[in-house]
Design a protein around this motif. Structure first.
Motif, PDB file in Angstrom:
ATOM      1  N   GLY A 101      39.399  74.365  18.080  1.00  0.00           N
ATOM      2  CA  GLY A 101      40.192  74.453  19.309  1.00  0.00           C
ATOM      3  C   GLY A 101      41.505  75.183  19.082  1.00  0.00           C
ATOM      4  N   THR A 102      42.185  74.814  18.004  1.00  0.00           N
ATOM      5  CA  THR A 102      43.461  75.466  17.700  1.00  0.00           C
ATOM      6  C   THR A 102      43.251  76.952  17.398  1.00  0.00           C
ATOM      7  OG1 THR A 102      44.338  73.406  16.840  1.00  0.00           O
ATOM      8  CG2 THR A 102      45.471  75.404  16.170  1.00  0.00           C
ATOM      9  N   MET A 103      42.185  77.251  16.647  1.00  0.00           N
ATOM     10  CA  MET A 103      41.934  78.660  16.310  1.00  0.00           C
ATOM     11  C   MET A 103      41.704  79.487  17.573  1.00  0.00           C
ATOM     12  SD  MET A 103      39.529  78.320  12.964  1.00  0.00           S
ATOM     13  CE  MET A 103      39.443  80.065  12.587  1.00  0.00           C
ATOM     14  N   GLN A 104      40.903  78.947  18.504  1.00  0.00           N
ATOM     15  CA  GLN A 104      40.643  79.667  19.753  1.00  0.00           C
ATOM     16  C   GLN A 104      41.930  79.855  20.546  1.00  0.00           C
ATOM     17  OE1 GLN A 104      38.374  81.290  21.086  1.00  0.00           O
ATOM     18  NE2 GLN A 104      36.394  80.694  20.181  1.00  0.00           N
ATOM     19  N   LEU A 105      42.712  78.795  20.603  1.00  0.00           N
ATOM     20  CA  LEU A 105      43.966  78.860  21.352  1.00  0.00           C
ATOM     21  C   LEU A 105      44.887  79.922  20.753  1.00  0.00           C
ATOM     22  CD1 LEU A 105      45.677  77.447  23.610  1.00  0.00           C
ATOM     23  CD2 LEU A 105      46.679  76.080  21.788  1.00  0.00           C
TER      24      LEU A 105
END
Lengths: 361, 317
Positions: A101-105
């Motif tokens: 999730g953090t990587m996508q964000l």
């Protein structure tokens, strides 16, 4: 970037469905300088988001980039990191939401030309805990016992990706806030469910130093760095002043403590964890064994932020808000003390001779 | 037993004077209105009851190190006091070398198989120093790994021997105690008694220099004889994860009785402070200066050990 006016802040808040995320949306949406607040989460919010809009979206897929682009978001407040597997429905999903999730964000932020600030809610557990720790961690202290599992390890990885992003987009002000355990009358965390147990298991022979930050102070710190006139970059520890010992916390609640040999607490706790009562991950047991405290002088000196609640006050507010009832109320302890004293004095003779004898010895 | 407990809660009075008469007259002066004797006793009992209630409900304060002064003064130190007064009959010299306020670094020799010498030094500064100073010690990480030991150490105000903690305590104006010989000193065989071991890398000197705190070289005589270590069960030590497993003439042969220390006569001598505040900024990063100063501190302690040893009539008297 040039389209922004001082009155036109657009803020994206991830993790908006949960208690703290929803409160953050409410707080920001009532700010004069903020035009739009967009709350994002995979599940619908349980509580009111105020004037904020809610978009049900998974930050693990690229749709998040479209939202940021379409709304010309200038500030991203990332509160979507999940602390316990229970909240996500399993450790694998939890890790997925936290890290992927953090990587996508971050990928979406990197592509965006509107994002100017990124604020990431992290945790003091990235410092790990163990016997070789200094008494207080500053933001620069290298962890002596880096976390190896769970939320703490996820947070270390998240911070790593965030630092990478900060390097690649040096024009974006990136702030990482490392919070002590967040506690308060309404928030539910691993710590609040731990302290709500009828009998509180502790680690035999160890007494951890605990630190808490009140949920209101957590919101205020996040609001401050999101809306400050000058963008703020860097890592900041945030905690209420002072520490409280685990044994002291248990006594303040008024529940009995059950000391368990260190290794057993994890095993026994995990079987209890599956019942959903409390979280006893390896990291949590280490924390309950060794404790940890963080030094907050940087946020005080550089941002002038002083939490309103000390650790002890925040904990007292948690006891009040969660209606944790002590087994023996303080009032009856006090009256018992009075009664025993009055009996001893009326019996007479007994008190002076006993105490007098001790003075002689 | 019960009597001793009642007494223990009145730690301040205990520290102010030793004679029973002295205690009562001092507390009489303290109260604005003189109270009859019986009323004073009830007051003491009331304080005791109040203390117990506060302990039960967690209404006490600890500092960021987990130091619990209330528990230390009334329970932990009270338990060690008989050992200090009657068993080892500790004689203290040079108390005026320890400042009444502000940071200072007490550096002493280490001996005795288990760190009783550190606890006795702590008691010397708490009971016999006019300003009743709390000694905050720097311990090995083993101390903070062991169950029970770690809990007591934290509550007694001690912390890990590392640079940030030493500096934090010294700049907060605390008296800090270090035993730079570490396990090399405390676990040395009886035949090497009163021979100072190597002093590590001088990290403690750097901490003092950085904070401008004076270094007080301290010699402790008497601790060497409490548990004469004549052997070491290495295999057992490795099994338990401790640096050594001592064999003394009484331990482990006599079981728990072997834990009773021999009643040697102790002298703790606080030496002339070595100032560090006159050094130029950045002196702490000069390894030559730090190592020289470390040697000087070590030499001073060794010399005063020899001097104090001669003053002691015999080991047990």
């Amino acid at each position: 970037m040039g389209t922004l006016t001082p009155m036109g802040r657009t803020i994206l808040v991830t993790g908006a469905a949960r208690h703290l995320g929803a409160r953050m949306c409410r707080v920001l949406s009532h700010e004069m300088s903020v035009d739009r607040v967009i709350g994002v989460d995979v599940v619908p919010p349980r509580s009111d988001l105020g004037r904020a809009e809610f978009i049900r979206a998974d930050i693990r897929n690229p749709v998040i980039g479209k939202i940021i682009g379409a709304a010309a978001v200038d500030t991203v407040v990332h509160m979507g990191v999940i602390a316990t597997p229970l909240q996500a429905g399993g450790r694998a999903t939890m890790k997925d939401i936290n890290v992927i999730g953090t990587m996508q964000l971050l990928a979406a932020c990197q592509k965006s030309d509107s994002v100017q600030r990124l604020i990431v809610k992290s945790t003091a557990s990235v410092y790990g805990c163990g016997p070789r720790d200094p008494v207080m961690f500053t933001e620069e202290t290298a962890p002596q016992h880096p976390p190896t599992s769970g939320w703490a390890k996820d947070s270390v990885e998240v911070e790593g990706y965030v630092r990478g992003f900060a390097r690649r987009r040096s024009d974006v002000a990136v702030t990482i806030l490392r919070f002590a355990n967040i506690i308060g009358p309404d928030v539910d965390t691993a710590m609040t469910s731990y302290f709500s147990l009828p009998v509180i298991p502790t680690v035999f022979g160890h007494d951890a130093r605990l630190q808490f930050v009140h949920e209101d102070d957590h919101l205020e710190a996040t609001r401050l760095v999101s809306l400050s006139e000058e963008p703020v970059s860097g890592v900041f520890n945030v905690s209420g002043a002072g520490v409280i010992m685990l044994s002291q916390a248990v006594r303040r609640i008024g529940r009995p403590a059950l000391p368990v040999i260190g290794g057993l607490l994890g095993t026994a706790g995990r079987s209890m964890g599956s019942t959903g009562l409390a979280d006893f991950s390896a990291e949590q047991v280490r924390y309950l064994t060794f404790g940890r405290a963080i030094d907050t002088s940087r946020i005080e000196d550089e941002l002038g932020f002083w939490p309103r609640w000390t650790t002890a006050e925040a904990f007292a507010d948690f006891i009040r808000g969660h209606h944790v009832q002590p087994l023996v109320p303080t009032a009856s302890l006090l009256s018992a003390q009075q009664r025993i004293l009055s009996v001893l004095t009326t019996v007479g003779g007994l008190v002076p001779t006993r105490a007098g004898g001790s003075h002689g010895g | 037993m019960g009597d001793a407990q009642v007494f223990a809660f009145d730690a301040d009075a205990r520290r102010r004077g030793e004679e029973p008469g002295g205690v009562q007259s001092v507390s009489g002066v303290d109260a604005a209105t003189p109270e009859p004797d019986a009323g004073d006793e009830v007051g003491a009992l009331d304080r005791a009851a109040d203390f117990i209630r506060r302990r039960l409900t967690g209404e006490y304060e600890v500092d960021e190190f987990g130091f619990d002064p209330q528990l230390l003064d009334t329970v932990l130190m009270a338990a060690m006091r008989p050992l200090y007064r009657s068993w080892f009959r500790v004689q203290v010299q040079g108390l005026d070398n320890v400042p009444d306020e502000g940071g200072a670094l007490v550096v002493a020799n280490h001996s005795g198989t288990i760190p009783v010498d550190a606890v006795m030094t702590q008691l010397a500064l708490l009971d016999d120093h006019p300003a009743q100073r709390h000694l905050r010690m720097l311990g090995a990480d083993l101390v903070f790994r062991l169950p029970v030991v770690s809990e007591i150490a934290r509550k007694a105000g001690h912390t890990l021997a590392c640079m940030p903690d030493a500096e934090r305590l010294l700049s907060a104006g605390e008296v800090v105690g270090v035993w730079p010989e570490g396990f090399k000193g405390i676990g040395k065989p009886f035949t090497e008694r009163y021979k100072l071991q190597r002093f590590g890398r001088g990290g403690f000197v750097a901490a003092a220099v950085r904070t401008g705190a004076p270094i007080i070289p301290t010699a402790i005589v008497g601790a060497e004889e409490i548990y004469p270590k004549i052997g070491n069960a290495n295999a057992l030590a490795r099994l338990l994860g401790i640096p050594y497993f001592p064999l003394t003439p009484t331990f482990p042969w006599l079981g728990p009785l072997g834990l009773v220390p021999l009643p040697s006569r102790w002298i703790i001598s606080f030496g002339e402070p070595i100032p560090t505040d006159h050094l130029p900024a950045g002196a702490a990063d000069d390894p030559m200066l730090i190592l020289e100063m470390t040697d000087r501190v070590r030499e001073t302690i060794q010399q005063s050990l020899y001097r104090v040893l001669v003053q002691r009539p015999s080991v047990f008297r």
